[in-house]
Design a protein around this motif. Structure first.
Motif, PDB file in Angstrom:
ATOM      1  N   UNK A 130     -10.508   2.566  17.064  1.00 11.08           N
ATOM      2  CA  UNK A 130      -9.673   1.369  17.115  1.00 11.08           C
ATOM      3  C   UNK A 130      -9.803   0.554  15.840  1.00 11.08           C
ATOM      4  N   UNK A 131     -11.027   0.381  15.369  1.00  7.16           N
ATOM      5  CA  UNK A 131     -11.216  -0.398  14.146  1.00  7.16           C
ATOM      6  C   UNK A 131     -10.604   0.319  12.946  1.00  7.16           C
ATOM      7  N   UNK A 132     -10.728   1.651  12.904  1.00  8.52           N
ATOM      8  CA  UNK A 132     -10.131   2.414  11.808  1.00  8.52           C
ATOM      9  C   UNK A 132      -8.614   2.251  11.795  1.00  8.52           C
ATOM     10  N   UNK A 133      -8.008   2.247  12.977  1.00 12.03           N
ATOM     11  CA  UNK A 133      -6.563   2.051  13.051  1.00 12.03           C
ATOM     12  C   UNK A 133      -6.169   0.663  12.561  1.00 12.03           C
ATOM     13  N   UNK A 134      -6.955  -0.340  12.920  1.00  7.82           N
ATOM     14  CA  UNK A 134      -6.676  -1.696  12.454  1.00  7.82           C
ATOM     15  C   UNK A 134      -6.828  -1.800  10.942  1.00  7.82           C
ATOM     16  N   UNK A 135      -7.779  -1.062  10.402  1.00  4.00           N
ATOM     17  CA  UNK A 135      -8.036  -1.101   8.970  1.00  4.00           C
ATOM     18  C   UNK A 135      -6.938  -0.391   8.179  1.00  4.00           C
ATOM     19  N   UNK A 136      -6.397   0.689   8.760  1.00  2.00           N
ATOM     20  CA  UNK A 136      -5.433   1.519   8.047  1.00  2.00           C
ATOM     21  C   UNK A 136      -3.979   1.186   8.371  1.00  2.00           C
ATOM     22  N   UNK A 137      -3.744   0.435   9.434  1.00  2.00           N
ATOM     23  CA  UNK A 137      -2.370   0.101   9.820  1.00  2.00           C
ATOM     24  C   UNK A 137      -1.767  -0.899   8.836  1.00  2.00           C
ATOM     25  N   UNK A 138      -0.474  -0.775   8.542  1.00  2.00           N
ATOM     26  CA  UNK A 138       0.181  -1.758   7.660  1.00  2.00           C
ATOM     27  C   UNK A 138       0.071  -3.164   8.242  1.00  2.00           C
ATOM     28  N   UNK A 139      -0.114  -4.131   7.366  1.00  2.00           N
ATOM     29  CA  UNK A 139      -0.156  -5.522   7.807  1.00  2.00           C
ATOM     30  C   UNK A 139       1.204  -5.887   8.393  1.00  2.00           C
ATOM     31  N   UNK A 140       1.199  -6.537   9.516  1.00  2.00           N
ATOM     32  CA  UNK A 140       2.443  -6.872  10.199  1.00  2.00           C
ATOM     33  C   UNK A 140       3.230  -7.915   9.408  1.00  2.00           C
ATOM     34  N   UNK A 141       4.535  -7.681   9.314  1.00  2.00           N
ATOM     35  CA  UNK A 141       5.400  -8.649   8.637  1.00  2.00           C
ATOM     36  C   UNK A 141       5.325  -9.998   9.347  1.00  2.00           C
ATOM     37  N   UNK A 157       5.959  -2.616  -1.724  1.00  2.00           N
ATOM     38  CA  UNK A 157       7.323  -2.223  -2.086  1.00  2.00           C
ATOM     39  C   UNK A 157       8.325  -3.200  -1.483  1.00  2.00           C
ATOM     40  N   UNK A 158       9.332  -3.559  -2.270  1.00  2.00           N
ATOM     41  CA  UNK A 158      10.500  -4.296  -1.800  1.00  2.00           C
ATOM     42  C   UNK A 158      11.718  -3.462  -2.172  1.00  2.00           C
ATOM     43  N   UNK A 159      12.376  -2.872  -1.178  1.00  2.00           N
ATOM     44  CA  UNK A 159      13.537  -2.018  -1.463  1.00  2.00           C
ATOM     45  C   UNK A 159      13.253  -1.054  -2.622  1.00  2.00           C
ATOM     46  N   UNK A 160      12.179  -0.302  -2.488  1.00  2.00           N
ATOM     47  CA  UNK A 160      11.761   0.738  -3.445  1.00  2.00           C
ATOM     48  C   UNK A 160      11.090   0.207  -4.710  1.00  2.00           C
ATOM     49  N   UNK A 161      11.093  -1.084  -4.933  1.00  2.00           N
ATOM     50  CA  UNK A 161      10.485  -1.636  -6.146  1.00  2.00           C
ATOM     51  C   UNK A 161       8.984  -1.746  -5.921  1.00  2.00           C
ATOM     52  N   UNK A 162       8.211  -1.070  -6.757  1.00  2.00           N
ATOM     53  CA  UNK A 162       6.784  -0.896  -6.517  1.00  2.00           C
ATOM     54  C   UNK A 162       5.935  -2.040  -7.058  1.00  2.00           C
ATOM     55  N   UNK A 163       4.873  -2.300  -6.309  1.00  2.00           N
ATOM     56  CA  UNK A 163       3.877  -3.285  -6.718  1.00  2.00           C
ATOM     57  C   UNK A 163       2.500  -2.626  -6.698  1.00  2.00           C
ATOM     58  N   UNK A 164       2.173  -1.922  -7.778  1.00  2.00           N
ATOM     59  CA  UNK A 164       0.858  -1.273  -7.908  1.00  2.00           C
ATOM     60  C   UNK A 164       0.494  -0.520  -6.633  1.00  2.00           C
ATOM     61  N   UNK A 165       1.381   0.384  -6.224  1.00  2.00           N
ATOM     62  CA  UNK A 165       1.202   1.102  -4.960  1.00  2.00           C
ATOM     63  C   UNK A 165      -0.110   1.872  -4.932  1.00  2.00           C
ATOM     64  N   UNK A 166      -0.438   2.549  -6.024  1.00  2.00           N
ATOM     65  CA  UNK A 166      -1.634   3.390  -6.030  1.00  2.00           C
ATOM     66  C   UNK A 166      -2.928   2.581  -6.108  1.00  2.00           C
ATOM     67  N   UNK A 167      -2.810   1.275  -6.305  1.00  2.00           N
ATOM     68  CA  UNK A 167      -4.001   0.424  -6.276  1.00  2.00           C
ATOM     69  C   UNK A 167      -4.426   0.118  -4.851  1.00  2.00           C
ATOM     70  N   UNK A 168      -3.658   0.585  -3.865  1.00  2.00           N
ATOM     71  CA  UNK A 168      -4.036   0.406  -2.463  1.00  2.00           C
ATOM     72  C   UNK A 168      -5.059   1.441  -2.021  1.00  2.00           C
ATOM     73  N   UNK A 169      -5.576   2.186  -2.971  1.00  2.00           N
ATOM     74  CA  UNK A 169      -6.638   3.152  -2.724  1.00  2.00           C
ATOM     75  C   UNK A 169      -7.670   3.023  -3.828  1.00  2.00           C
ATOM     76  N   UNK A 229      -4.730  -3.272   5.635  1.00  2.00           N
ATOM     77  CA  UNK A 229      -5.853  -4.156   5.343  1.00  2.00           C
ATOM     78  C   UNK A 229      -6.799  -3.489   4.355  1.00  2.00           C
ATOM     79  N   UNK A 230      -7.040  -2.191   4.540  1.00  2.00           N
ATOM     80  CA  UNK A 230      -7.884  -1.474   3.593  1.00  2.00           C
ATOM     81  C   UNK A 230      -7.219  -1.426   2.220  1.00  2.00           C
ATOM     82  N   UNK A 231      -5.893  -1.221   2.198  1.00  2.00           N
ATOM     83  CA  UNK A 231      -5.175  -1.207   0.931  1.00  2.00           C
ATOM     84  C   UNK A 231      -5.263  -2.539   0.212  1.00  2.00           C
ATOM     85  N   UNK A 232      -5.193  -3.636   0.973  1.00  2.00           N
ATOM     86  CA  UNK A 232      -5.325  -4.964   0.383  1.00  2.00           C
ATOM     87  C   UNK A 232      -6.706  -5.142  -0.241  1.00  2.00           C
ATOM     88  N   UNK A 233      -7.745  -4.695   0.468  1.00  2.00           N
ATOM     89  CA  UNK A 233      -9.105  -4.825  -0.059  1.00  2.00           C
ATOM     90  C   UNK A 233      -9.292  -3.966  -1.305  1.00  2.00           C
TER      91      UNK A 233
END
Length: 356
Positions: free
Chosen positions: A104-115, A138-150, A249-253
């Protein structure tokens, strides 16, 4: 009088202990978050401990003691003593922790943050620019350092177009031309949805038209529903809605861990990944994070830090005068609380008595 003194000591002790525990909880929560950001920078595994309870047992003892002698009698030899009150107070706090892990905690950590969580923070007064910059990749395909979420990428991320669009959004919002709002729409339950609202009086403005074009949104609409989607759309057809892809949440961290400044020695020893630009230079992560967080490092204990932690022989800290970083840290703390929720307690609770 002794009973009155006990009551006075007890009330003062409650006030003192509550404040001290409150400060200790806040400091340790901040230290844990900072420690995990530093761990992620070093590609180490983060660990989360939840404080589940603090109990304190207080004991009062009162009585009379002989006190000091006040007179001496010669015949027969004896002393006259002045009795005095004897008060003893002791407190024994006990702290309980629970490690957070499991499915459950892993799912919370890996799930996208709710809009909805982002909208809640925005309507509560948090900066729109900070929320989008930190939590949206991403906003309509426009990327914001996507690979920095890992883990720290080896090549510089794409973020410039996203940062420019967010800046335009914020400026037009402050001008009253557009905003993110709730909209009621007819359903069996009279639900609401989040939309990007454009004022009809702003349709003709060049800055508004330019923003809609860059977001690939069809012009002339008052409301653009905000949706979450990972679906890649082919072609270049204009959209009638705004697709938002949030970080987990993990991506944000992970993203914020790029703001950790590592000692030169650790860089030379290959303990962290160095991100390179196209020409082979060292990429400055402060550009991608927009300076929202700066975690400094020092060989010695920092004298003026709002949050600090020692790791791998160095001190990592946020300067007490760095108000931007402190604000970002507070925002992330609220996001962690919103995203984590109530974790299933499937593991034993670690209970420790605290020595005084």
């Amino acid at each position: 009088m002794l009973l009155g003194a006990c009551g006075s000591v007890g009330s003062r002790q409650i006030k003192s202990e509550r404040t001290n525990y409150n400060l200790a909880v806040q400091e340790t929560e901040d230290s844990q978050l900072l420690l995990n950001l530093v761990r992620l920078k070093y590609h180490d595994t983060p660990v989360f401990l939840e404080l589940t309870g603090i109990t304190s047992q207080s004991t009062f003892e009162s009585g009379l003691s002989n006190g000091d002698p006040i007179a001496e009698i010669a015949q027969p030899p004896s002393l006259i003593w002045k009795p005095g009150p004897n008060l003893t107070f002791s407190a024994q706090p006990t702290v309980s922790y629970m490690p957070l892990h499991g499915e459950k905690f892993a799912q919370q950590l890996l799930a996208p943050i709710k809009i909805e969580s982002l909208m809640l923070l925005y309507r509560s007064g948090w900066s729109l620019q900070n929320i989008l910059q930190l939590c949206v990749q991403r906003l309509n395909k426009i990327e914001n350092a996507v690979h920095a979420s890992g883990p720290t990428p080896e090549t510089a991320p794409r973020y410039e177009d996203f940062a420019s669009i967010v800046s335009s959004l914020v400026k037009l919002k402050h001008s009253g031309h557009l905003d993110f709002v709730y909209e009621a729409f007819p359903t069996p339950k009279d639900a609401t949805r989040i939309v990007l609202h454009v004022s009809p009086t702003a349709f003709h403005l060049r800055h508004v038209q330019d923003l809609l074009k860059r977001l690939n949104l069809a012009p002339g609409k008052e409301h653009y529903p905000v949706t979450y989607s990972l679906v890649e759309h082919g072609g270049s057809a204009e959209l009638d809605h705004l697709e938002v892809e949030t970080r987990s949440l993990q991506g944000l961290l992970y993203f914020l861990s790029q703001a950790v400044e590592v000692p030169d020695k650790d860089v030379k020893d290959g303990l962290v990944t160095v991100t390179r630009t196209a020409d082979g230079g060292t990429f400055d992560w402060a550009k991608a994070t927009q300076g929202l967080l700066r975690v400094r490092s020092s060989a010695t204990r920092p004298p003026k830090a709002s949050t600090k932690v020692q790791y791998r022989g160095s001190w990592f800290y946020i300067a007490d005068s760095d108000l931007v970083s402190k604000s970002t840290f507070s925002l992330v703390t609220q996001l962690v609380s919103l995203q984590s929720g109530d974790s299933a307690r499937l593991t034993p609770v670690l209970t420790l008595p605290v020595s005084r």
